[in-house]
Design a protein around this motif. Structure first.
Motif, PDB file in Angstrom:
ATOM      1  N   THR A 387     -38.370 -24.710 -35.032  1.00  0.00           N
ATOM      2  CA  THR A 387     -37.697 -25.969 -35.346  1.00  0.00           C
ATOM      3  C   THR A 387     -36.551 -25.749 -36.321  1.00  0.00           C
ATOM      4  N   THR A 388     -36.777 -24.918 -37.313  1.00  0.00           N
ATOM      5  CA  THR A 388     -35.726 -24.630 -38.295  1.00  0.00           C
ATOM      6  C   THR A 388     -34.551 -23.911 -37.645  1.00  0.00           C
ATOM      7  N   ILE A 389     -34.848 -22.937 -36.767  1.00  0.00           N
ATOM      8  CA  ILE A 389     -33.770 -22.227 -36.070  1.00  0.00           C
ATOM      9  C   ILE A 389     -32.992 -23.197 -35.182  1.00  0.00           C
ATOM     10  N   GLY A 390     -33.700 -24.114 -34.523  1.00  0.00           N
ATOM     11  CA  GLY A 390     -33.024 -25.121 -33.709  1.00  0.00           C
ATOM     12  C   GLY A 390     -32.133 -26.022 -34.529  1.00  0.00           C
ATOM     13  N   ARG A 391     -32.577 -26.421 -35.713  1.00  0.00           N
ATOM     14  CA  ARG A 391     -31.747 -27.249 -36.589  1.00  0.00           C
ATOM     15  C   ARG A 391     -30.501 -26.496 -37.039  1.00  0.00           C
ATOM     16  N   LEU A 392     -30.644 -25.198 -37.308  1.00  0.00           N
ATOM     17  CA  LEU A 392     -29.482 -24.404 -37.704  1.00  0.00           C
ATOM     18  C   LEU A 392     -28.458 -24.340 -36.569  1.00  0.00           C
ATOM     19  N   LEU A 393     -28.930 -24.087 -35.349  1.00  0.00           N
ATOM     20  CA  LEU A 393     -28.008 -24.035 -34.212  1.00  0.00           C
ATOM     21  C   LEU A 393     -27.388 -25.395 -33.941  1.00  0.00           C
ATOM     22  N   GLU A 394     -28.174 -26.464 -34.117  1.00  0.00           N
ATOM     23  CA  GLU A 394     -27.620 -27.802 -33.941  1.00  0.00           C
ATOM     24  C   GLU A 394     -26.489 -28.053 -34.930  1.00  0.00           C
ATOM     25  N   GLY A 395     -26.689 -27.695 -36.189  1.00  0.00           N
ATOM     26  CA  GLY A 395     -25.645 -27.891 -37.185  1.00  0.00           C
ATOM     27  C   GLY A 395     -24.387 -27.099 -36.873  1.00  0.00           C
ATOM     28  N   MET A 396     -24.564 -25.851 -36.435  1.00  0.00           N
ATOM     29  CA  MET A 396     -23.396 -25.035 -36.105  1.00  0.00           C
ATOM     30  C   MET A 396     -22.621 -25.635 -34.934  1.00  0.00           C
ATOM     31  N   TYR A 397     -23.322 -26.098 -33.920  1.00  0.00           N
ATOM     32  CA  TYR A 397     -22.620 -26.647 -32.764  1.00  0.00           C
ATOM     33  C   TYR A 397     -21.982 -27.995 -33.068  1.00  0.00           C
TER      34      TYR A 397
END
Length: 668
Positions: A387-397
């Motif tokens: 979930t944390t990795i997904g949030r990081l990728l969401e923020g970058m995109y």
């Protein structure tokens, strides 16, 4: 009384009783400045009156000759100082006070104030396990399952089939023909004219590798589909066979074919790709995220992409690394400095290899800023969930979605001793310049020797006239050296079948051993050269040949460093000492050993062992030798598959240039 002096009007006030003295003093001043009473400048007629004190350093023949004499008299000491100064300069770049702190240059990504809400990490891992089960069932990439899953998430789904015949079997998989299928889904931008796109990819690796990345990619696709703020198309790509599949997809997307690969045309396209990330996760448990930047032929993405990754890692609290190494704060200690040097040298070694260290490396060829994010499970005291990795990728995109133009504000040429500090091109190029200036100084010394006034003999002929080199004596080594380089480039792949028929070796071993045989045969160059010459070489002949070779090497290293600094710097470290001090008048055996040790092949061998030491994975000599042969095979294969330029550069240019100095050593 007014008079005109050197283009200016001056006024002189004199009393009658002092007029004679004043006129007499004025005449003395005129004599000193070379101007008569009528304003006539005698310097314009007779140059002997010119004042040398007003001339420049290089425009004055006397001063220029004095400078040349100084450089030639102290040539060897200056060269030694330049070499060690260049090495010291480069090693000092890892010291934190000499580096710059990273900062975001692109205004559209200057703040990380977005709220990341991705909630489905565990569901993404469950999807990854389902993907792994289907992959195991079909014995490869489950194309049908991926198509149905992406369609269920509201994407426009397309497939692309491809095949590639390898020039020789890959040593790791022993495959001649690679066939596969890429699956990609496009999330159309709801609030824009669909002229730009972003890419998120996950390679379908063999075995149980990277299944979690595919699951997270599908989870993000489902989450992104329900958001309305996207201004760019987002392409979710699952590519088979790693780099080969990615190469096929990029060529199909941009309607180019630079490697001779067979692929089916893409049925669906998005806009112009602005940026891309490739995701690789090793297991369900991730302790840190590592960013990989090194691309094909030493290309690097814009530094703002790495800055964006680091900024969101700091915001969300994810442990981030580069080159697999954590950032340390004790830069003023010896261990902290050694850590920074190791990190920077790992980047230099990877960049110098010229290979793509992830799927992102092929995007850079199309001017698309890309990086690979790897999930690592190596730090037991930390843990990051999906979930944390997904949030990081969401923020970058979401930040990349705000871009109004391509990333261009920050640096494209840099070195990273850590994620928080960088070394720009203006800081590391002087280290390379100090090495290359040695070649120019040695060339100047030879030029002065060749242009010295010839001494006359009793019969009236000069020594230069008696020993003037023929064109053949200089041209023959150049031609033979480059013919040997051409043989090194073409014969290994073309003669692999002949080698397999006559020797008990595989195709890959035949290619590598043929390359080593041709490389070693080039050491016979001096004997072949002198057989073609009419008589023996002259003293002036080897000086002219070395002058040409020094200038050739200086231009070659300079052009290489502009494209791939790390490769140019490593070659300069090994070739400059050999090129600067080789002559026919030194001890042959010791000098030959010294020259072979600094040859391109031995430089590669030392680099293999050095790279293993930097990774803290030292190997024995036997294992290192096998790894060395594998690196040669991989370098040749990367050239034919992806267009890596390191192998042709070494074979066609660097090796022939080194052979010129080898010929000078054995000049007769």
């Amino acid at each position: 009384m007014n008079f005109f002096l050197n283009g200016s009007w001056y006024a002189e006030l004199t009393f009658p009783q002092e007029q004679g003295n004043s006129r007499r003093g004025k005449t003395d001043a005129e004599d000193r400045c070379g101007t008569s009473a009528s304003g006539f400048d005698r310097n314009s007629v007779n140059p002997d009156f010119q004042d040398n004190d007003n001339m420049g350093l290089l425009s004055d023949p006397n001063r220029r000759q004095a400078l040349i004499n100084l450089l030639t008299r102290l040539n060897a000491p200056i060269c030694f100082v330049c070499y060690f100064a260049g090495v010291a300069w480069f090693m000092g770049l890892a010291f934190e006070p000499f580096t710059l702190r990273t900062y975001m240059s692109e205004n559209a990504m200057g703040s990380t104030m977005v709220e990341e809400r991705f909630p489905a990490g565990e569901r993404a891992l469950a999807t990854g396990r389902e993907f792994a089960a289907h992959k195991k069932r079909v014995g490869g990439m489950p194309v049908d399952w991926l198509v149905k899953t992406m369609q269920a998430r509201g994407l426009e789904v397309f497939t692309q089939s491809f095949s590639r015949t390898l020039p020789f079997p890959d040593e790791n998989t022993e495959r001649y023909v690679v066939k596969g299928t890429n699956v990609y889904g496009i999330l159309r931008a709801p609030r824009a004219p669909r002229t730009e796109a972003l890419v998120l990819s996950a390679p379908c690796s063999p075995g149980d590798n990277n299944n979690q990345a595919v699951g997270l990619l599908l989870g993000l696709a489902h989450y992104f589909r329900n958001q309305v703020y996207w201004a760019k198309d987002i392409i979710f790509l699952v590519n088979e066979h790693d780099l080969i599949g990615m190469q096929a997809w990029l060529e199909g997307y941009h309607h180019t074919n630079v490697t001779g690969m067979d692929w089916s045309p893409l049925q669906g396209r998005g806009g112009s790709i602005q940026a891309a990330l490739s995701l690789e996760l090793s297991s369900d448990v991730i302790t840190s995220l590592d960013i990989v930047l090194e691309g094909l032929n030493g290309q690097l993405p814009n530094l703002d992409l790495a800055n964006l990754f680091y900024a969101f890692c700091q915001k969300i609290g994810v442990l981030c690394t580069i080159q697999g190494k954590l950032q340390r704060n004790d830069w003023d200690s010896v261990s902290g400095y050694n850590h920074a040097v190791q990190t920077m040298m790992l980047m230099v070694m990877k960049q110098a290899s010229g290979r793509a260290w992830g799927d992102h490396g092929l995007f850079l060829r199309y001017h698309i800023e890309a990086a690979t994010v790897k999930g690592v499970n190596s730090f037991r005291h930390y843990k990051t969930d999906a979930t944390t990795i997904g949030r990081l990728l969401e923020g970058m995109y979401r930040k990349l979605n705000n871009l109004l133009e391509r990333l261009h504000q920050s640096y494209f040429f840099y070195l990273l001793p850590s994620l928080s500090h960088f070394v720009s091109i203006g800081y590391y190029m002087p280290a390379f310049g100090l090495l290359v200036v040695i070649l120019l100084l040695r060339a100047l010394d030879l030029w002065v020797q060749l242009s010295a006034q010839p001494s006359r003999t009793e019969d009236g002929m000069s020594a230069t006239e008696q020993s003037s080199p023929g064109v053949l004596s200089v041209l023959t080594p150049l031609v033979i050296s480059h013919l040997t380089g051409a043989a090194l480039y073409m014969l290994p792949v073309r003669f692999q079948e002949v080698a397999v028929e006559h020797f008990p070796v595989s195709e890959t071993e035949a290619v590598v051993l043929t390359a080593i045989a041709v490389y070693t045969a080039g050491l016979a160059l001096p004997h072949n050269t002198h057989r073609l010459l009419s008589g023996e070489g002259t003293e002036t002949g080897w000086r002219v040949l070395k002058l040409v070779a020094l200038l050739y090497l200086a231009v070659l290293l300079g052009c290489t460093a502009l494209i791939n600094f790390s490769l140019g710097f490593i070659l300069a470290l090994s070739l400059v000492p050999a090129a600067a001090f080789v002559t026919p008048h030194v001890p042959k055996a010791l000098s030959a050993f010294f020259l072979v040790t600094l040859s391109p092949a031995c430089t590669l061998l030392f680099s293999v062992f050095f790279f293993q030491e930097l990774q803290e994975m030292p190997v024995s000599f036997q294992d290192g030798w096998l790894l060395y042969l594998s690196v040669i095979a991989q370098g040749i294969l990367d050239h034919y598959l992806y267009g890596s330029l390191v192998f042709p550069l070494v074979a066609l240019l660097v090796y022939p240039c080194w052979l010129l100095f080898w010929n000078i050593l054995f000049w007769k």
